[in-house]
Design a protein around this motif. Structure first.
Motif, PDB file in Angstrom:
ATOM      1  N   ASP A 174       2.026 -11.741   7.010  1.00 47.57           N
ATOM      2  CA  ASP A 174       3.294 -11.029   7.056  1.00 47.57           C
ATOM      3  C   ASP A 174       4.023 -11.369   5.753  1.00 47.57           C
ATOM      4  OD1 ASP A 174       5.392  -9.633   7.981  1.00 47.57           O
ATOM      5  OD2 ASP A 174       5.844 -10.948   9.688  1.00 47.57           O
TER       6      ASP A 174
ATOM      7  N   TYR B 183      -6.206  -1.871   8.586  1.00 48.97           N
ATOM      8  CA  TYR B 183      -5.024  -1.555   9.397  1.00 48.97           C
ATOM      9  C   TYR B 183      -5.185  -0.208  10.112  1.00 48.97           C
ATOM     10  CZ  TYR B 183      -2.180   1.962   6.832  1.00 48.97           C
ATOM     11  OH  TYR B 183      -1.685   3.107   6.274  1.00 48.97           O
TER      12      TYR B 183
ATOM     13  N   SER C  89      -4.210  -9.106  13.932  1.00 52.34           N
ATOM     14  CA  SER C  89      -4.335 -10.538  14.221  1.00 52.34           C
ATOM     15  C   SER C  89      -5.144 -10.763  15.495  1.00 52.34           C
ATOM     16  CB  SER C  89      -2.975 -11.189  14.421  1.00 52.34           C
ATOM     17  OG  SER C  89      -2.195 -11.002  13.299  1.00 52.34           O
TER      18      SER C  89
ATOM     19  N   VAL D 272      -4.589 -11.586   8.266  1.00 52.88           N
ATOM     20  CA  VAL D 272      -3.452 -10.839   7.724  1.00 52.88           C
ATOM     21  C   VAL D 272      -2.255 -11.761   7.519  1.00 52.88           C
ATOM     22  CG1 VAL D 272      -3.781  -8.434   8.394  1.00 52.88           C
ATOM     23  CG2 VAL D 272      -3.045 -10.076  10.104  1.00 52.88           C
TER      24      VAL D 272
ATOM     25  N   LYS E  23       4.793  -3.805  12.946  1.00 52.67           N
ATOM     26  CA  LYS E  23       4.668  -4.969  13.837  1.00 52.67           C
ATOM     27  C   LYS E  23       3.446  -4.792  14.750  1.00 52.67           C
ATOM     28  CE  LYS E  23       7.857  -7.693  16.665  1.00 52.67           C
ATOM     29  NZ  LYS E  23       7.102  -7.803  17.888  1.00 52.67           N
TER      30      LYS E  23
ATOM     31  N   GLU F  84      -3.716  -7.820   3.868  1.00 57.32           N
ATOM     32  CA  GLU F  84      -5.070  -8.133   4.354  1.00 57.32           C
ATOM     33  C   GLU F  84      -5.805  -8.844   3.218  1.00 57.32           C
ATOM     34  OE1 GLU F  84      -6.858  -4.398   5.301  1.00 57.32           O
ATOM     35  OE2 GLU F  84      -5.380  -3.924   6.825  1.00 57.32           O
TER      36      GLU F  84
ATOM     37  N   LEU G 204       0.297  -5.368  12.749  1.00 58.71           N
ATOM     38  CA  LEU G 204       0.109  -6.801  12.466  1.00 58.71           C
ATOM     39  C   LEU G 204      -0.473  -7.511  13.695  1.00 58.71           C
ATOM     40  CD1 LEU G 204       0.660  -8.891  10.189  1.00 58.71           C
ATOM     41  CD2 LEU G 204       2.800  -9.418  11.361  1.00 58.71           C
TER      42      LEU G 204
ATOM     43  N   ILE H  89       2.375  -6.006   4.925  1.00 61.40           N
ATOM     44  CA  ILE H  89       1.292  -6.692   5.636  1.00 61.40           C
ATOM     45  C   ILE H  89       0.131  -6.789   4.645  1.00 61.40           C
ATOM     46  CG2 ILE H  89      -0.351  -6.538   7.548  1.00 61.40           C
ATOM     47  CD1 ILE H  89       1.796  -4.875   9.030  1.00 61.40           C
TER      48      ILE H  89
END
Ligand SMILES: Cc1cc2nc3c(=O)[nH]c(=O)nc-3n(C[C@H](O)[C@H](O)[C@H](O)COP(=O)(O)OP(=O)(O)OC[C@H]3O[C@@H](n4cnc5c(N)ncnc54)[C@H](O)[C@@H]3O)c2cc1C
Length: 389
Positions: free
Chosen positions: A117, A54, A109, A115, A102, A141, A105, A139
């Protein structure tokens, strides 16, 4: 000690070991790796070694995602067992972090990262001992985890001996010779090595090495602490967890322990890199424990195991300085990994080897070139400064 080499790498942390590994693997010739202490002795060996993806800009996400795939196949791609424990990585989200969450994410993606949600109910299932108060979700992974930083560095360095890499531990580089703007050799505590290529992977001492060729990058250092506690026997499973709400992270260490450290944003703790307290101080321990006991109340009576402190080497945009230095032939920087370059070490080392050999890199890392600040093109982050980069 060799008197000639096709390239000399200064520094046996994750950056130096990775660059040396991939140069040797790709057949660049006789490579020498110099480490003044022992492999992974400084930042790398004290890293929490979380391998997650991330980040808030595409290049870092792509590098981190490549890192995950390298760690998954470490025997084949990194020279041996790197102790990769693929338990997943969970970023906790509270109301304040809904928007950056957000963004992350979507970013992950769109770069192919697997990933999920997560709702608060999902969190409870994934990490049953967690107090989810104040959280709106997370989130997850699926393929992230953590590795063993010392095993990783040694695997990279020792495997490359098969391709001719010479690894000298306990040997210090003391100077670099130039003819005009061209690198011609490296002086060491054990003699002189003629070479046309030098990689500065000296980590906290990157500016000291750079000063030998007239460079002085804007760098700060911070003392960073981690601690470990013994887990009670009935403790449930957990992934690696980053908690922006309480500003800390934690993960299991093997079966019986948990490692935790403070996150960013926080004040950096300036430090003399040649003399600092490498133990966990009572104040840092107290701050980490307070957060840990709030998120994992079942650990309130857990027994303290041990703690330590080491160094972040931080550039002005919290991203490493990687690539050829302007005005010098044969001289490359690869340092200032800040708080997130254990995982990025292997993909960056591979990309740097490709650059030195005049080949295309699988991920374009020119955004990390050391001249980016002078050119007014520093990297940016949706999270602001810090190791979330
Ligand atoms: C507490 C902590 C937690 C962290 N957690 C994570 C994490 O979870 N995930 C992540 O990805 N990253 C993490 N990091 C960051 C990561 O560890 C660093 O970005 C990375 O290890 C930097 O590697 P390096 O090779 O640049 O430096 P180093 O590992 O410091 O290596 C530099 C080496 O150069 C040697 N050297 C210096 N000068 C000379 C010389 N003149 N001659 C020979 N050798 C020389 C030094 O002895 C040293 O061994 C963490 C760091 C710390 C401190």
């Amino acid at each position: 000690m060799d008197s000639n080499a096709d390239a000399v790498v200064i520094g046996g942390g994750i950056f130096g070991a990775s660059a040396a590994h991939f140069l040797a693997k790709k057949g660049f010739g006789n490579i020498v790796l110099l480490e003044k202490r022992s492999l992974a002795a400084v930042s790398t060996g004290h890293s929490a070694a979380n391998v997650r993806t991330y980040y808030s800009n595409p290049m870092t996400v792509q590098l981190a995602w490549k890192a995950v795939q390298m760690f998954e196949r470490s025997e084949e791609l990194l020279g041996g067992d790197c102790g990769f424990d693929q338990i997943g990585f969970l970023l906790l989200i509270d109301e304040e972090n809904r928007i950056p969450g957000k963004h992350i994410l979507e970013m992950e993606s769109s770069n192919g990262v697997e990933v999920k949600d997560m709702s608060v109910e999902d969190l409870k299932e994934l990490a049953p001992d967690m107090n989810t108060e104040g959280l709106i979700g997370g989130i997850y992974e699926v393929r992230s985890g953590y590795a063993d930083p010392i095993k990783t560095t040694k695997s990279l360095a020792y495997k490359a001996k098969d391709w001719g890499l010479k690894v000298y531990e306990g040997v210090e580089a003391t100077g670099i010779s130039l003819e005009g703007d061209r690198v011609t050799g490296v002086s060491t505590s054990d003699g002189f090595i003629s070479t046309p290529v030098v990689i500065n992977a000296a980590g906290p001492w990157g500016n000291q090495v750079g000063s030998w060729v007239g460079l002085n990058h804007s760098i700060r250092w911070s003392r960073e602490t981690d601690m470990a506690v013994h887990l009670p026997p009935n403790f449930g499973r957990m992934p690696v967890v980053s908690d922006p709400s309480l500003v800390f992270y934690y993960r299991p260490q093997g079966q019986g322990e948990l490692v935790a450290g403070l996150g960013f944003p926080k004040e950096i703790e300036p430090v003399d890199i040649n003399s600092y307290d490498e133990t966990l101080d009572p104040d840092s321990r107290h701050r980490i424990e307070r957060k840990l006991f709030e998120r994992l109340p079942v650990l309130k009576d857990a027994k303290y195991s041990h703690g330590w402190a080491s160094l972040y080497t931080i550039s002005d945009d919290w991203h490493p300085l990687v690539g050829k230095e302007d005005g010098l032939q044969g001289y490359y920087s690869c340092f200032a990994g800040s708080g997130h370059c254990f995982k990025l070490g292997p993909p960056i080392g591979e990309a740097l080897a490709d650059m030195i050999m005049g080949q295309d890199t699988s991920i374009d890392i020119t955004a990390l070139r050391p001249s980016r600040f002078k050119e007014g093109e520093p990297m940016t982050s949706a999270w602001g400064g810090g190791n979330r980069a």
